[in-house]
Design an enzyme around this catalytic site. Structure first.
Site, PDB file in Angstrom:
ATOM      1  N   LYS A 114     -22.900  20.519  27.422  1.00  7.63           N
ATOM      2  CA  LYS A 114     -21.782  19.703  26.936  1.00  7.63           C
ATOM      3  C   LYS A 114     -21.459  18.596  27.932  1.00  7.63           C
ATOM      4  O   LYS A 114     -21.341  17.431  27.561  1.00  7.63           O
ATOM      5  CB  LYS A 114     -20.565  20.618  26.729  1.00  7.63           C
ATOM      6  CG  LYS A 114     -19.502  20.051  25.839  1.00  7.63           C
ATOM      7  CD  LYS A 114     -18.336  21.035  25.709  1.00  7.63           C
ATOM      8  CE  LYS A 114     -18.696  22.222  24.844  1.00  7.63           C
ATOM      9  NZ  LYS A 114     -17.687  23.302  24.931  1.00  7.63           N
ATOM     10  N   ARG A 152     -12.841  22.764  28.778  1.00  8.70           N
ATOM     11  CA  ARG A 152     -13.929  23.183  27.879  1.00  8.70           C
ATOM     12  C   ARG A 152     -15.092  23.757  28.670  1.00  8.70           C
ATOM     13  O   ARG A 152     -15.604  23.115  29.570  1.00  8.70           O
ATOM     14  CB  ARG A 152     -14.425  21.976  27.079  1.00  8.70           C
ATOM     15  CG  ARG A 152     -13.318  21.086  26.565  1.00  8.70           C
ATOM     16  CD  ARG A 152     -13.860  19.805  25.943  1.00  8.70           C
ATOM     17  NE  ARG A 152     -14.717  20.051  24.807  1.00  8.70           N
ATOM     18  CZ  ARG A 152     -15.470  19.108  24.241  1.00  8.70           C
ATOM     19  NH1 ARG A 152     -15.483  17.875  24.723  1.00  8.70           N
ATOM     20  NH2 ARG A 152     -16.228  19.408  23.211  1.00  8.70           N
ATOM     21  N   MET A 200     -17.988  30.941  24.793  1.00  5.40           N
ATOM     22  CA  MET A 200     -17.029  30.778  25.865  1.00  5.40           C
ATOM     23  C   MET A 200     -15.806  30.099  25.252  1.00  5.40           C
ATOM     24  O   MET A 200     -15.788  29.790  24.086  1.00  5.40           O
ATOM     25  CB  MET A 200     -17.641  29.919  26.968  1.00  5.40           C
ATOM     26  CG  MET A 200     -19.056  30.326  27.291  1.00  5.40           C
ATOM     27  SD  MET A 200     -19.191  31.835  28.241  1.00  5.40           S
ATOM     28  CE  MET A 200     -19.119  31.137  29.828  1.00  5.40           C
ATOM     29  N   ARG A 258     -25.109  17.281  20.604  1.00  7.57           N
ATOM     30  CA  ARG A 258     -26.211  18.126  21.099  1.00  7.57           C
ATOM     31  C   ARG A 258     -27.285  18.167  20.026  1.00  7.57           C
ATOM     32  O   ARG A 258     -27.020  17.835  18.867  1.00  7.57           O
ATOM     33  CB  ARG A 258     -25.717  19.530  21.411  1.00  7.57           C
ATOM     34  CG  ARG A 258     -25.163  20.225  20.183  1.00  7.57           C
ATOM     35  CD  ARG A 258     -24.662  21.618  20.500  1.00  7.57           C
ATOM     36  NE  ARG A 258     -23.818  22.070  19.394  1.00  7.57           N
ATOM     37  CZ  ARG A 258     -22.814  22.910  19.513  1.00  7.57           C
ATOM     38  NH1 ARG A 258     -22.496  23.388  20.691  1.00  7.57           N
ATOM     39  NH2 ARG A 258     -22.107  23.283  18.478  1.00  7.57           N
ATOM     40  N   HIS A 285     -18.495  29.627  12.196  1.00  8.72           N
ATOM     41  CA  HIS A 285     -19.231  30.493  13.120  1.00  8.72           C
ATOM     42  C   HIS A 285     -20.333  31.267  12.386  1.00  8.72           C
ATOM     43  O   HIS A 285     -21.491  31.288  12.801  1.00  8.72           O
ATOM     44  CB  HIS A 285     -18.245  31.456  13.779  1.00  8.72           C
ATOM     45  CG  HIS A 285     -18.880  32.392  14.755  1.00  8.72           C
ATOM     46  ND1 HIS A 285     -19.238  33.675  14.417  1.00  8.72           N
ATOM     47  CD2 HIS A 285     -19.263  32.213  16.041  1.00  8.72           C
ATOM     48  CE1 HIS A 285     -19.791  34.261  15.467  1.00  8.72           C
ATOM     49  NE2 HIS A 285     -19.814  33.400  16.469  1.00  8.72           N
ATOM     50  N   TYR A 312     -62.224  31.859  20.197  1.00  9.87           N
ATOM     51  CA  TYR A 312     -61.326  31.845  19.037  1.00  9.87           C
ATOM     52  C   TYR A 312     -60.597  33.173  18.958  1.00  9.87           C
ATOM     53  O   TYR A 312     -60.986  34.150  19.612  1.00  9.87           O
ATOM     54  CB  TYR A 312     -62.107  31.589  17.739  1.00  9.87           C
ATOM     55  CG  TYR A 312     -62.993  32.726  17.316  1.00  9.87           C
ATOM     56  CD1 TYR A 312     -62.504  33.741  16.488  1.00  9.87           C
ATOM     57  CD2 TYR A 312     -64.316  32.806  17.746  1.00  9.87           C
ATOM     58  CE1 TYR A 312     -63.312  34.797  16.116  1.00  9.87           C
ATOM     59  CE2 TYR A 312     -65.133  33.866  17.380  1.00  9.87           C
ATOM     60  CZ  TYR A 312     -64.617  34.867  16.557  1.00  9.87           C
ATOM     61  OH  TYR A 312     -65.411  35.915  16.199  1.00  9.87           O
TER      62      TYR A 312
HETATM   63  P1  ADP Z   1     -17.170  24.786  21.650  1.00 14.34           P
HETATM   64  O1  ADP Z   1     -18.128  24.845  22.775  1.00 14.34           O
HETATM   65  O2  ADP Z   1     -16.758  26.114  21.149  1.00 14.34           O
HETATM   66  O3  ADP Z   1     -17.636  23.852  20.585  1.00 14.34           O
HETATM   67  P2  ADP Z   1     -15.463  22.693  22.602  1.00 14.34           P
HETATM   68  O4  ADP Z   1     -15.257  22.574  24.045  1.00 14.34           O
HETATM   69  O5  ADP Z   1     -16.432  21.754  22.010  1.00 14.34           O
HETATM   70  O6  ADP Z   1     -15.813  24.198  22.245  1.00 14.34           O
HETATM   71  O7  ADP Z   1     -14.068  22.527  21.915  1.00 14.34           O
HETATM   72  C1  ADP Z   1     -13.857  22.847  20.588  1.00 14.34           C
HETATM   73  C2  ADP Z   1     -13.133  21.749  19.901  1.00 14.34           C
HETATM   74  O8  ADP Z   1     -11.935  21.449  20.560  1.00 14.34           O
HETATM   75  C3  ADP Z   1     -13.876  20.450  19.862  1.00 14.34           C
HETATM   76  O9  ADP Z   1     -14.792  20.403  18.829  1.00 14.34           O
HETATM   77  C4  ADP Z   1     -12.763  19.478  19.609  1.00 14.34           C
HETATM   78  O10 ADP Z   1     -12.461  19.410  18.258  1.00 14.34           O
HETATM   79  C5  ADP Z   1     -11.616  20.107  20.369  1.00 14.34           C
HETATM   80  N1  ADP Z   1     -11.450  19.386  21.619  1.00 14.34           N
HETATM   81  C6  ADP Z   1     -12.044  19.645  22.793  1.00 14.34           C
HETATM   82  N2  ADP Z   1     -11.670  18.743  23.709  1.00 14.34           N
HETATM   83  C7  ADP Z   1     -10.850  17.889  23.092  1.00 14.34           C
HETATM   84  C8  ADP Z   1     -10.151  16.723  23.491  1.00 14.34           C
HETATM   85  N3  ADP Z   1     -10.238  16.246  24.725  1.00 14.34           N
HETATM   86  N4  ADP Z   1      -9.395  16.100  22.575  1.00 14.34           N
HETATM   87  C9  ADP Z   1      -9.311  16.584  21.321  1.00 14.34           C
HETATM   88  N5  ADP Z   1      -9.944  17.656  20.881  1.00 14.34           N
HETATM   89  C10 ADP Z   1     -10.695  18.319  21.756  1.00 14.34           C
HETATM   90 MG    MG Z   2     -17.917  22.033  20.638  1.00 21.66          MG
END
Ligand code: ADP
Ligand code: MG
Ligand code: MG
Length: 871
Positions: free
Chosen positions: A23, A93, A104, A337, A455, A852
């Site tokens: 990420k 995150r 996570m 990704r 999920h 082969y």
């Molecule tokens: P996962 O790894 O489970 O996808 P993320 O870290 O991507 O978790 O976070 C899940 C969701 O939280 C993201 O898809 C987004 O919608 C929201 N999110 C994360 N960071 C931000 C942010 N800075 N501003 C707004 N939404 C956020």
């Molecule tokens: Mg995500």
């Protein structure tokens, strides 16, 4: 000391996924590409590993670095963490090197407290929004950091809504959220005996530590185990400025793939929710709208999203899975990704990317995991069976395939049932990472809530398991363990059939057939063949198997087992007569009859193969395998041969062996009764001559393979006789043809004396099943009883009948290959045992220099791919 603890998004790149996690490295890459990514920084995996090593103590250095990076964020955003007027809010995150969906945890809106929530209210003029953010923080923080059961919060929300008569969260007003915030804070006190921390820096530190620690939580460990991900990677933590998708109806959040992850179809594919934040889409709390809807609601945002996703796809040269948020019609990208996809989608996307000139054929081949071939040929229900089937409910076709089984409502029950040998279908309202152990044992997964990117859908597609998501008409009662739809209630253990390709759930058990995507497979297999350096043939003898093998890319038949041709009713009868014969005269009549049968088979084979290589193995198993078993069979045979039942039984006893697999079988049968092999060889050569004569320009070079040779003398003696038989046919028919006579390498002695046998053999083929049996002294037919115990006690890493034992059996093979190639490098050496279809073994076999491999027809494409991928 120079340590890489914290790195700004603007300093990293996509190559740094070891340090920044997937990420983080992609957020950095997008920042570098000047895409609209909220500003932030990444705390590295090194920091995480250090933390875990230091007995989970945050070092002062790390705290300081984080503080400095927050300060620089504050400069860029002109907001301050904890500011009562205009507070900076961030998300925390997690993100390790390999994407672990939902494994996570994420915390949003960090930085809110009783004071800053007022600032946010003032600044936005929207108390409803501000308190919605605050209660989300309390919920996520409570769950991730303090381990408070999510349901504690959910229950209170549900209770509050029903008290107020609200149907959904949308109806919650500012005062409602405010009240709920107070309730939530009480939950903190009750469970942790401490108040929710008001200091944003304390919140931040606790959150970062919780993410670090979550690397070692049970579901993360389970996931890593399942996907062969190393425990020593650690996770990074991304701190990012919040943008708000829950800021009214001009805001929203969503997830989209640049191509369809289920079918591979071109074009954007995804879902979004208006006025929603974070995980609302993925968690399946509200059922989202298709992304196409965005086009009509916010056309300019939609266009921008299309442009950016196209750009990302080109940049990464692969289908992307993108998370985005819209705040007041302003688009932000929060993650990209390489998208997880079904096997079908993987094949299709690879082919498209080659056609679009984005990747080369060689690159395309590297991207296809050989196990995907199996998934590609997914099962489907038989069409005419579906006509009469009773539909229970329908939902979203989240992951293709067909399955039937007994329904269970919790992961735990599903797991228990599957351990009892049941075929299991898991039905849940929605799945979460806690359910993973139940999901992996299920034939199919059904959810009543959530969309195509929920999920359940994502995990099922990744595993190649059939899934129907968002069946809203089903009322799932996980407590009573029952599911109701259209007035019908099903209980735990009831049987349903699930069609993940159409999204339909049927009652009862519906037969299905294996799926086929031959065309996609053919394209990739053909490309792979261009790269493959050793050949792939098939083990096949029936017309159906030969056709399948050729369709799937086999370059010929590496092993046709003639004994498989003796099992028809008529044939086995002649076989029995032959076995019982006591004089040469009595022997010849059934043998001549069998010869006609064999000739018929060989003509079909040679015709189907149309000049492609064909290795035919002469009779191998001990004769008693063909003898009658039942009284009725014995009586029938006695009548037909004018003998008494007693005489037949006596003969059967005579043929009994103490240790048949080491007994009178293979070439040993021909040493005592050469007429059997002579008949077989005559049948092969005569039918080859007949077919060659019919087909213009058709060259057939039959390869005749003698099993179980252990010495040069044995081989020479047999070969001389067979050569003579063939010469006689040539002069009788006044026609000649090229042919080869070779042998299996399946007796250790043959490997150790291979250079001598090579003097009298034209080719070789390793029979790894017998070779393993004889090298280890493990009986093929009985090892099932103890191999498991060996593995459990770690005396054996793997079953040597599934994956070649490189150290032992492999050493013998090396010796044999070296000796043969030293004698004459042009002698071809193949492999036709079970391990010939196993990717891991194939890599080894290629290394030791075989020419082969030959495997069962359905394993041919994966074998070709494996070989093409090995450089
Ligand atoms: P996962 O790894 O489970 O996808 P993320 O870290 O991507 O978790 O976070 C899940 C969701 O939280 C993201 O898809 C987004 O919608 C929201 N999110 C994360 N960071 C931000 C942010 N800075 N501003 C707004 N939404 C956020
Ligand atoms: Mg995500
Ligand atoms: Mg054998």
């Amino acid at each position: 000391m120079l340590v890489n603890y914290v790195i700004d998004f603007s300093e990293g790149s996509k190559e740094q996924s070891d340090l920044l996690g997937g990420k983080g490295s992609n957020l950095a890459e997008m920042t570098k590409l000047k895409l609209p990514v909220p500003t932030g920084f990444t705390i590295t995996t090194e920091a995480c590993l250090d933390y875990l090593k230091q007995k989970e103590q945050m070092s002062d250095e790390l705290n300081l670095e984080i503080r400095q990076h927050i300060e620089s964020m504050e400069k860029r955003t002109k907001k301050r963490l904890g500011d009562a007027v205009d507070p900076l809010l961030v998300s925390v995150r997690s993100g390790s090197k390999f994407s672990m969906p939902g494994m996570m945890d994420t915390i949003l809106n960090l930085g809110l407290n009783d004071e800053t929530v007022l600032g946010l209210t003032q600044k936005t003029g929207d108390a409803r929004f501000a308190y919605d953010c605050y209660r989300r923080l309390l919920q996520m923080f409570g769950d991730v950091v303090c381990g408070i059961d999510k349901n504690r919060f959910e229950e209170q929300l549900d209770f509050y809504k029903s008290k107020k008569g609200y149907q959904s969260d949308i109806e919650m007003q500012a005062e409602d959220w405010q009240e709920l915030v107070a309730v939530y804070k009480n939950i903190f006190l009750e469970v942790t005996h401490q108040a929710f921390p008001q200091d944003p820096y304390e919140q931040l530190q606790l959150a970062v530590e919780a993410v670090f620690r979550s690397w070692n939580n049970r579901r993360a460990i389970t996931y890593r185990r399942l996907h062969d991900i190393s425990d020593s990677l650690g996770t990074a933590v991304n701190i990012q400025e919040m943008v708000f998708g829950n800021f009214g109806l001009d805001s929203g959040t969503g997830v989209a793939f640049t191509r369809n992850p289920a079918t591979g179809e071109k074009g954007i594919f995804g879902e979004f929710l208006l006025n929603a934040q974070g995980e609302d889409v993925v968690a399946g709390i509200r059922t989202p709208q298709p992304i196409s809807k965005l086009e009509s609601l916010m056309p300019e945002v939609y266009q921008e999203f299309l442009t950016l996703s196209h750009l990302l796809e080109r940049h990464y040269k692969d289908m992307q899975d993108i998370e985005f948020t819209i705040e007041n019609r302003q688009l932000y990208l929060l993650q990209t990704r390489n998208g997880k996809r079904t096997a079908k989608s993987a094949f299709k996307v690879c082919i498209q990317l080659v056609e679009e000139g984005i990747i080369s054929k060689a690159e395309a081949i590297q991207r296809i995991n050989p196990t995907m071939v199996t998934q590609l040929l997914h099962p489907v229900f038989e069409l005419d069976q579906l006509k009469n089937a009773e539909v229970f409910a329908t939902g979203l076709p989240a992951s293709p395939g067909a399955a039937s089984g007994n329904i269970y409502f919790t992961a735990e029950r599903a797991k228990q049932a599957s351990e009892q040998g049941e075929k299991v279908i898991l039905i849940r309202q929605e799945t979460s990472p806690e359910d993973i152990e139940g999901m992996v044992v299920s034939e199919a997964i059904v959810t009543s809530r959530g969309g195509m990117t929920s999920h359940a859908a994502v995990v099922a597609r990744g595993m190649g398991v059939c899934c129907v998501a968002g069946c809203e008409e089903i009322y799932v009662d996980e407590f009573l363990e029952q599911a109701t739809a259209g007035g019908i209630t099903l209980h735990q253990g009831d049987v349903v059939s699930v069609d993940g390709t159409t999204g339909t759930i049927y009652r009862g058990d519906i037969p299905y057939v294996e799926g086929d995507e031959w065309q996609l497979l053919e394209t990739i297999t053909n490309w792979a063949k261009e790269e493959a350096t050793i050949g792939v043939k098939a083990n096949a003898e029936t017309p159906a198997d030969i056709k399948t093998a050729l369709k799937l890319g086999a370059e010929g038949i590496g092993l046709a087992r003639t004994e498989h041709m003796f099992f028809g009713e008529e044939r086995i009868f002649e076989m029995r007569k032959m076995i019982l014969a006591e004089s040469e005269d009595a022997l010849m009549a059934p043998l001549n009859q069998l010869k006609e049968f064999q000739k018929e088979d060989f003509r079909t084979m040679f015709t189907l193969l149309n000049g492609k290589a064909c290795t035919i193995r002469l009779l191998d198993p001990p004769l008693h395998e063909f003898l009658p078993q039942t009284e009725a069979e014995i009586t029938h045979l006695a009548d037909a041969t004018q003998r008494t039942v007693g005489e037949i039984k006596h003969r059967i006893e005579e043929l009994h062996e103490q240790n048949p697999m080491l007994g009178h079988r293979g070439c040993r049968l021909a040493v005592t009764t050469p007429q059997i092999y002579e008949m077989q060889v005559a049948a092969i050569i005569e039918s080859a001559l007949e077919v060659a004569q019919k087909g213009k320009d058709l060259t057939i070079i039959p390869e005749i393979m003698i099993p179980l040779i252990g010495s040069q003398e044995e081989m020479r003696w047999l070969r001389e006789r067979l050569d003579q038989t063939i010469q006689t046919i040539f002069s009788e028919k006044n026609q000649v043809i090229s042919y080869k006579i070779g042998t299996m390498l399946e007796i250790p002695r043959a490997c150790l004396t291979a250079e001598k046998i090579a003097e009298v053999a034209d080719f070789f083929s390793f029979g790894t099943n017998d070779l393993t049996q004889l090298t280890y002294g493990f009986s093929r037919d009985d090892s099932g009883k103890f191999i498991g115990a060996y593995q459990q006690k770690q005396l054996l890493k793997e079953d040597p009948f599934q994956h070649i034992d490189e150290e032992g059996v492999g050493a013998l093979m090396r010796i044999a290959v070296d000796k043969i190639k030293h004698f004459d490098p042009s002698i071809k050496i193949g492999v036709c045992g079970e391990v010939g279809g196993d990717p891991q073994s194939i890599r080894f076999l290629k290394k030791i220099g075989v020419d082969y491999i030959s495997c069962s027809p359905y394993r041919v494409p994966a074998a070709i791919l494996t070989i093409a991928q090995e450089k």
